[in-house]
Design an enzyme around this catalytic site. Structure first.
Site, PDB file in Angstrom:
ATOM      1  CB  SER A 245      46.113  36.905  38.703  1.00  0.00           C
ATOM      2  OG  SER A 245      44.754  36.717  38.316  1.00  0.00           O
TER       3      SER A 245
ATOM      4  NE  ARG B 183      39.413  35.807  35.695  1.00  0.00           N
ATOM      5  CZ  ARG B 183      39.061  37.093  35.689  1.00  0.00           C
ATOM      6  NH1 ARG B 183      39.985  38.031  35.745  1.00  0.00           N
ATOM      7  NH2 ARG B 183      37.790  37.438  35.609  1.00  0.00           N
TER       8      ARG B 183
ATOM      9  N   GLY C  38      37.828  40.539  45.747  1.00  0.00           N
ATOM     10  CA  GLY C  38      38.067  39.530  46.771  1.00  0.00           C
ATOM     11  C   GLY C  38      39.109  38.501  46.357  1.00  0.00           C
TER      12      GLY C  38
ATOM     13  CG  HIS D 215      46.605  38.297  45.049  1.00  0.00           C
ATOM     14  ND1 HIS D 215      47.211  39.509  44.804  1.00  0.00           N
ATOM     15  CD2 HIS D 215      45.734  38.107  44.021  1.00  0.00           C
ATOM     16  CE1 HIS D 215      46.765  40.011  43.667  1.00  0.00           C
ATOM     17  NE2 HIS D 215      45.846  39.181  43.175  1.00  0.00           N
TER      18      HIS D 215
ATOM     19  N   GLY E 289      49.199  41.174  46.118  1.00  0.00           N
ATOM     20  CA  GLY E 289      49.005  42.369  45.287  1.00  0.00           C
ATOM     21  C   GLY E 289      47.997  43.306  45.933  1.00  0.00           C
ATOM     22  CG  HIS E 290      43.923  42.142  46.209  1.00  0.00           C
ATOM     23  ND1 HIS E 290      44.058  40.835  45.842  1.00  0.00           N
ATOM     24  CD2 HIS E 290      43.075  42.704  45.303  1.00  0.00           C
ATOM     25  CE1 HIS E 290      43.315  40.599  44.766  1.00  0.00           C
ATOM     26  NE2 HIS E 290      42.712  41.708  44.418  1.00  0.00           N
TER      27      HIS E 290
END
Lengths: 282, 282
Positions: free
Chosen positions: A186, A188, A31, A34, A36-37
């Protein structure tokens, strides 16, 4: 887009799809999606009849002192992104559904592949990854599953597991998506302060520079490793967790740079641990 | 009956069957088939469109000092029995195909379920079983898989694995098939000398007697265990490996006999290790 919260619901939908011969593409995520996903879902959409995206912050892949509770969550934003990319089924299971009371079974890729790189600083991490991915593969029965190359070791470990356990699924690794200044996307990154965020681009710069040096003829892994460490250490508020130069498939350490070379780094920016990597064909 | 020797051949056949909507029943074996195996194939034949039987003496479930090399083999006789019971696909893989060089992935059911009973005297045994069964499930994609209740702990461990890892397969446990004198059929019975063979029936007699005592009202597990141990120790050339009275599903030790009770024993007759068990509904 159908939103399902239980394994049983997901199974019913997938069986219907299978019955009429539809192919299934699967994007497992934690979840806080971003770009990238989005690139993974986009690719899955192009290659399959049915696209399944799961969102599950998997507790078994977090260590006791890691950021499981703090891990960022935003299911509404996730669903908007999934819809925009053409997801058919969004799967949001609960931890109790995935790991019910009495849960006892784990899938482990043993040996150097899971002990090197992130395996050293995150013992048990890949056991959690391979276990939950095995479960999700059984639940979604994908023809193809999509993973980001940013987690290069995860991709290698999952390929090994799929090959070893004879999973009938094609693993598709998609390129790292980066911010304009080079920082690998990421979930994060949201932990970073403004100052750390600005400095974090130095990580990818060090990798790009290393690639240039290798393409210019540098073949000495130790020398390259030291050079990258120096570059990253020079970043204010950055501490090197590891800099590793390995074979991209086996993750075995390389002395001389030859073949498909993976340069992988993990860096702590304050309390935030970031990873990045780059592949060079030598 | 089609005889296949490689994973790739097996996959092609199963995909054809799946494509036309056929159900698949799977009987994994280590070969040297006897009437116990025949009962599994017979049941699979009744319940499925396609019956797959595998014969693979799985090295990872044998300990270093066990009987891997001595394990009896007779593929011609096995094929005759498979044909007689209506097998569609006989799968005889090689060890190199199942565990190629660089193999690294294992499926483990952790905790007391694999540490008790046979897990104590055969460390690593169930890890080998769950790993190879996972692989065979991925290769055969069965709707139903058939196991003999003689390996009661194996059945419990596989049920736990299937539930935990969300395998979409129904585990069917079939009753123990016994010789006229009560000895549970086992490929390892062939190891017994004539004298040992005659004495071995004392094992099942001790179990039948225990069941009678429980049905007559005995509820004390310790007392029952001691009684069975005494009966088996009284058999010339028999040595008790374990006598355990446990919950049939969880394999947790019972103090008071209540619920689905499993009495399981392992006995050494000379160098041959035999197991047997009986279930009692209390």
């Amino acid at each position: 887009m159908q939103i399902v919260h239980t394994k049983a619901q997901l199974r019913v939908l997938l069986k219907q799809a299978r019955k009429i011969g539809q192919s299934v593409g699967f994007v497992p995520t934690m979840g806080y999606l971003h770009a990238g996903h989005a690139s993974l879902i986009h690719r899955a959409r192009q290659e399959n009849d049915v696209v399944v995206v799961s969102v599950f912050v998997n507790p078994t892949q977090f260590g006791p002192n890691e950021d499981l509770d703090a891990y960022p969550r935003d299911p509404d934003k996730d669903m908007a992104l999934m819809r925009a990319e053409g997801t058919d089924i969004a799967f949001f299971p609960s931890a109790d559904d995935i790991y019910p009371a009495g849960y006892a079974t784990y899938v482990t890729v043993e040996g150097p592949m899971t002990q090197a790189l992130c395996g050293r600083s995150r013992p048990g991490h890949f056991r959690g990854v391979t276990t939950v991915v095995s479960k999700l593969f059984h639940l979604t029965t994908p023809d193809r599953a999509y993973f980001g190359q940013k987690d290069a070791q995860q991709v290698a470990v999952i390929r090994q597991m799929v090959s070893d356990l004879d999973f009938d699924v094609q693993i598709v690794a998609c390129p790292i998506v980066r911010e304009p200044d080079g920082l690998a996307l990421s979930s994060r990154n949201t932990y970073l302060s403004e100052k750390q965020r600005a400095q974090a681009s130095g990580i990818s710069r060090a990798l790009f520079e290393a690639r240039e040096m290798i393409l210019a003829g540098q073949r000495d892994a130790t020398l390259m490793t030291d050079h990258i460490k120096k570059r990253i250490t020079a970043i204010d508020s950055a501490a090197v967790d590891y800099v590793s130069i390995v074979d991209a498939r086996t993750l075995a350490d390389l002395d001389t740079l030859i073949g498909e070379v993976l340069i992988a780094v993990a860096v702590k920016m304050g309390r935030t641990r970031l990873i990045d990597n780059i592949r060079v064909e030598v």
